[in-house]
Design an enzyme around this catalytic site. Structure first.
Site, PDB file in Angstrom:
ATOM      1  CE1 TYR A  38      -6.444  54.340  49.665  1.00  0.00           C
ATOM      2  CE2 TYR A  38      -4.181  54.705  50.361  1.00  0.00           C
ATOM      3  CZ  TYR A  38      -5.499  55.105  50.334  1.00  0.00           C
ATOM      4  OH  TYR A  38      -5.875  56.251  50.978  1.00  0.00           O
ATOM      5  CE  LYS A 152      -4.798  53.689  53.744  1.00  0.00           C
ATOM      6  NZ  LYS A 152      -5.159  55.106  53.840  1.00  0.00           N
ATOM      7  CD  GLU A 184     -11.823  59.449  57.819  1.00  0.00           C
ATOM      8  OE1 GLU A 184     -10.876  58.888  58.385  1.00  0.00           O
ATOM      9  OE2 GLU A 184     -12.478  58.918  56.900  1.00  0.00           O
ATOM     10  CG  LEU A 208      -8.886  54.155  57.252  1.00  0.00           C
ATOM     11  CD1 LEU A 208      -9.386  53.024  56.356  1.00  0.00           C
ATOM     12  CD2 LEU A 208      -7.602  54.724  56.669  1.00  0.00           C
TER      13      LEU A 208
HETATM   14  N1  PDD Z   1      -4.156  58.084  54.712  1.00  0.00           N
HETATM   15  N2  PDD Z   1      -8.460  58.608  57.315  1.00  0.00           N
HETATM   16  C1  PDD Z   1      -8.218  58.688  55.996  1.00  0.00           C
HETATM   17  C2  PDD Z   1      -9.319  59.079  55.085  1.00  0.00           C
HETATM   18  C3  PDD Z   1      -6.926  58.376  55.506  1.00  0.00           C
HETATM   19  O1  PDD Z   1      -6.695  58.433  54.174  1.00  0.00           O
HETATM   20  C4  PDD Z   1      -5.897  58.025  56.416  1.00  0.00           C
HETATM   21  C5  PDD Z   1      -4.518  57.678  55.955  1.00  0.00           C
HETATM   22  C6  PDD Z   1      -6.206  57.973  57.784  1.00  0.00           C
HETATM   23  C7  PDD Z   1      -5.169  57.583  58.814  1.00  0.00           C
HETATM   24  O2  PDD Z   1      -4.870  56.214  58.732  1.00  0.00           O
HETATM   25  P1  PDD Z   1      -3.471  55.639  59.201  1.00  0.00           P
HETATM   26  O3  PDD Z   1      -3.251  56.126  60.600  1.00  0.00           O
HETATM   27  O4  PDD Z   1      -3.655  54.174  59.146  1.00  0.00           O
HETATM   28  O5  PDD Z   1      -2.436  56.162  58.241  1.00  0.00           O
HETATM   29  C8  PDD Z   1      -7.496  58.258  58.199  1.00  0.00           C
HETATM   30  C9  PDD Z   1      -2.937  57.599  54.097  1.00  0.00           C
HETATM   31  C10 PDD Z   1      -1.707  57.935  54.842  1.00  0.00           C
HETATM   32  C11 PDD Z   1      -2.925  58.005  52.632  1.00  0.00           C
HETATM   33  O6  PDD Z   1      -3.950  57.796  51.988  1.00  0.00           O
HETATM   34  O7  PDD Z   1      -1.907  58.476  52.130  1.00  0.00           O
END
Ligand code: PDD
Length: 292
Positions: A38, A152, A184, A208
């Site tokens: 996703y 993801k 993270e 991620l």
């Molecule tokens: N989550 N690490 C994890 C495990 C994440 O689920 C996310 C983002 C990030 C940050 O990624 P980005 O900067 O591309 O949003 C890091 C999204 C927002 C979610 O699952 O809702």
């Protein structure tokens, strides 16, 4: 403005349809195995912020788990842009997911003739200004996830348990670690500031590679703030001058307390604030004069 929440039109297999007309099959592999991937894309003023980067990452995640997306990059851009227009979305996000399709339950991949299922919807919400300006509390938890955190994936059970544990401790985010090395957040990347230098875990299989993380690191370089993409320990975290988390929904949010210990003076630090203002500049550059 239609109020906060999911708006009605959705994408289902390449078409824009009413949400009520979509039915997920009980044998969808996303539903049964979490077999899918996703993205969450932020929309400001009706414009997809870093849309290209998110769509690229969707294809990368798909390829890492051998999932075929039967749409070209441009078709994906067109579909998602159309959805935003149809839903008259101004500020919020697009959620898009791809699963390995519907097939009788069997761990093996289904036959190549089984279509992947692509769906997307939009959600309306405004910027979380309160937490962006005042910061949040976090709790450290053991990182119990698999070793492909760069994908993801729909499998978010480790992240869900981490976030719930933080919530039950009165915290906004969980900071995960593997044997004392910070990886993270449960849904964000984590960075610390020590002596003016920004430190964050390198983009490998343990995290991620967040799009906000990447934008933040680029703005550091352009503005002569030193960066170090290197692992750091829980001790480094607790002793840091500043801590912040980055994500599409939280943008750059200061973390002012960890496990009950105040970080710095308990207020968002100067480097974090600078990075927040550079991030707002990026939003304005890409999406027009969005302001609070
Ligand atoms: N989550 N690490 C994890 C495990 C994440 O689920 C996310 C983002 C990030 C940050 O990624 P980005 O900067 O591309 O949003 C890091 C999204 C927002 C979610 O699952 O809702």
């Amino acid at each position: 403005m239609r109020g906060v929440g999911i708006v009605m039109k959705v994408i289902w297999q390449g078409n824009i349809v009413d949400r009520m007309d979509v039915h997920v099959d009980i044998e969808d592999r996303g539903y049964q195995f979490g077999d899918g991937i996703y993205e969450v894309i932020r929309v400001y003023k009706g414009c997809l912020f870093t849309g290209k980067e998110h769509i690229n990452r969707l294809y990368e995640s798909a390829s890492k788990v051998r999932l075929h997306i039967p749409y070209s990059f441009q078709q994906m851009v067109d579909m998602l842009t159309r959805l935003v227009k149809e839903n008259e979305l101004q500020n919020g996000s697009i959620y898009v997911q791809v699963t390995r399709g519907v097939s009788p339950r069997n761990h093996l991949f289904p036959p190549a003739t089984v279509e992947t299922i692509l769906s997307a919807y939009t959600k309306e919400f405004s910027r979380p200004v309160e937490t962006i300006y005042n910061g949040v509390k976090a709790k450290t938890v053991e990182d119990i996830r698999w070793l492909k955190c760069d994908v993801k994936s729909l499998n978010l059970l480790g992240n869900v348990l981490a976030k719930q544990s933080a919530y039950e401790a009165g915290c906004f985010e969980a900071i995960q670690h593997r044997i004392g090395m910070v990886t993270e957040g449960s849904a964000s990347n984590i960075a610390i500031v020590v002596d003016g230098k920004v430190k964050t875990h390198p983009a490998n299989h343990l995290i991620l590679n967040g799009i906000v993380r990447q934008v933040m690191l680029q703005t550091c370089v352009s503005n002569h703030i030193q960066v170090d993409e290197a692992p750091f320990t829980l001790e480094d975290l607790m002793r840091a001058d500043e801590i912040f988390m980055t994500s599409t929904t939280s943008e750059i949010t200061p973390i002012v307390e960890v496990d009950g210990t105040i970080i710095g003076n308990g207020m968002p630090g100067p480097i974090t604030k600078k990075l927040q203002s550079y991030y707002e500049e990026e939003i304005k550059k890409q999406c027009g004069s969005y302001c609070l």
